[in-house]
Design an enzyme around this catalytic site. Sequence first.
Site, short mmCIF file in Angstrom:
data_model
loop_
_atom_site.label_atom_id
_atom_site.label_comp_id
_atom_site.label_asym_id
_atom_site.label_seq_id
_atom_site.Cartn_x
_atom_site.Cartn_y
_atom_site.Cartn_z
CG ASP A 119 -16.19 -85.24 -74.66
OD1 ASP A 119 -15.21 -84.55 -74.29
OD2 ASP A 119 -16.96 -84.87 -75.58
CG ASP A 164 -19.91 -83.59 -76.25
OD1 ASP A 164 -19.37 -82.67 -75.59
OD2 ASP A 164 -19.27 -84.38 -76.95
CG ASN A 217 -16.18 -81.99 -72.84
OD1 ASN A 217 -15.16 -81.37 -73.16
ND2 ASN A 217 -17.17 -82.25 -73.66
CB THR A 268 -18.91 -84.80 -80.50
OG1 THR A 268 -19.55 -85.56 -79.44
CG2 THR A 268 -19.76 -84.86 -81.76
CG PHE A 316 -10.59 -81.05 -74.92
CD1 PHE A 316 -11.55 -82.04 -75.02
CD2 PHE A 316 -9.97 -80.84 -73.68
CE1 PHE A 316 -11.91 -82.81 -73.91
CE2 PHE A 316 -10.32 -81.60 -72.57
CZ PHE A 316 -11.28 -82.58 -72.69
CG ASN A 317 -12.94 -83.60 -79.02
OD1 ASN A 317 -13.16 -83.63 -77.81
ND2 ASN A 317 -13.83 -83.21 -79.91
CG HIS A 331 -16.29 -76.55 -80.47
ND1 HIS A 331 -15.49 -75.76 -81.25
CD2 HIS A 331 -16.20 -76.04 -79.21
CE1 HIS A 331 -14.93 -74.81 -80.50
NE2 HIS A 331 -15.34 -74.96 -79.27
CG ASP A 332 -18.99 -81.59 -79.63
OD1 ASP A 332 -19.02 -81.80 -78.40
OD2 ASP A 332 -17.93 -81.57 -80.28
O1 RIB Z 1 -12.34 -78.58 -78.68
C1 RIB Z 1 -13.73 -78.70 -78.62
C2 RIB Z 1 -14.14 -80.10 -78.32
O2 RIB Z 1 -13.62 -80.49 -77.05
C3 RIB Z 1 -15.66 -80.29 -78.21
O3 RIB Z 1 -16.00 -81.59 -78.59
C4 RIB Z 1 -15.92 -80.11 -76.74
O4 RIB Z 1 -17.09 -80.81 -76.30
C5 RIB Z 1 -14.71 -80.77 -76.14
O5 RIB Z 1 -14.94 -82.16 -76.11
CA CA Z 2 -17.25 -83.04 -77.04
#
Ligand code: RIB
Ligand code: CA
Length: 320
Positions: free
Chosen positions: A11, A16, A40, A127, A169-170, A242-243
């Site tokens: 996203d 990412d 996102n 991701t 979030f994801n 994160h990604d």
């Molecule tokens: O929580 C972090 C994730 O949520 C990452 O993938 C960031 O890009 C958002 O998508």
């Molecule tokens: Ca992401």
Amino acid sequence: MERIPLWIDCDTGIDDALALLLATATPEAQLLGVSTVAGNCSLEDATANTLGVLALADANDIPVHAGASQPLAEPLHLAPSIHGTDGLGGLRPMLPALRRRATSLSAVEAVRRACHEHARHLVLVATGPLTNLALAVASDRALVEMVSRVVVMGGAVRVPGNVGPNAEFNIATDPEAARIVLTAGWPLTLVPLDVTMRVRMGAKDTATLRKQGPAAAFCADALAFYQEAYRPELGMRAAPMHDPLAVAVALDPRLVATEDLPLSVETRGEFTRGSVVVDRRPRTRQESVAIGPLTRICVAVDAHAARQRLLRSWGGLSAG
Ligand code: RIB
Ligand code: CA
């Protein structure tokens, strides 16, 4: 060198983008294609950002496939406070002008075909929200046996969530899709906040990257925006990767320690919807309530090695 056939579903927001640049800068990664999903930012922005980032990496040969513009059931909640309104912190003008569009083949069909064409070898990395992968595996259960590995950035297991007490979030953006993907039974590794919050990039890292050419300078500016977005929460300029860590783990699983535990996703709780649920009870008690299949969960990370891998890869981008 034997290359790793890779597919990234994202996203494209800031981390990412950094994950895509890591993949394109890694010789052993054979990035076959990228599929985009809303999360996102809107699907349109995620797709435009992906095309622009691949152009920056001189990787216009890698096909981009647009996917879901909405989660399966949850209303779409974007993340402009972290990624900016365009998903890239306003940095899209730093990217080369777009000379191509996403292909007409949908993300779901493209993922399906990649799994079939590279059966037993393809590593799927997600991701973003899991809408595309859920639709793919729901339409073709044979994918479960075909993929080599699925690596998902998502969830919070023993640490707080970032969009709810335990929700990340994801997963929380599309809980229904996450439950389908995380309980499908394919060989899945979860890369949760437990480890991604430990791999951070600070001001020194951006200063180093800024001296290493235009593509590395883009990474530096992206990191700087992300550091400011996280400053209120972390009290310092230190952006969690994160990604990029999910892609790094897909390419080198030695970076993390893992545990195999039953896992599922809560889709009904008033305060827990979108949370990952992991069953740590003794095996004998788990049968009483079997929540889901054994899932490989990253529980510790060699943060130094991960950081070095990311910085080395981004620094080498402009070297061509
Ligand atoms: O929580 C972090 C994730 O949520 C990452 O993938 C960031 O890009 C958002 O998508
Ligand atoms: Ca992401």
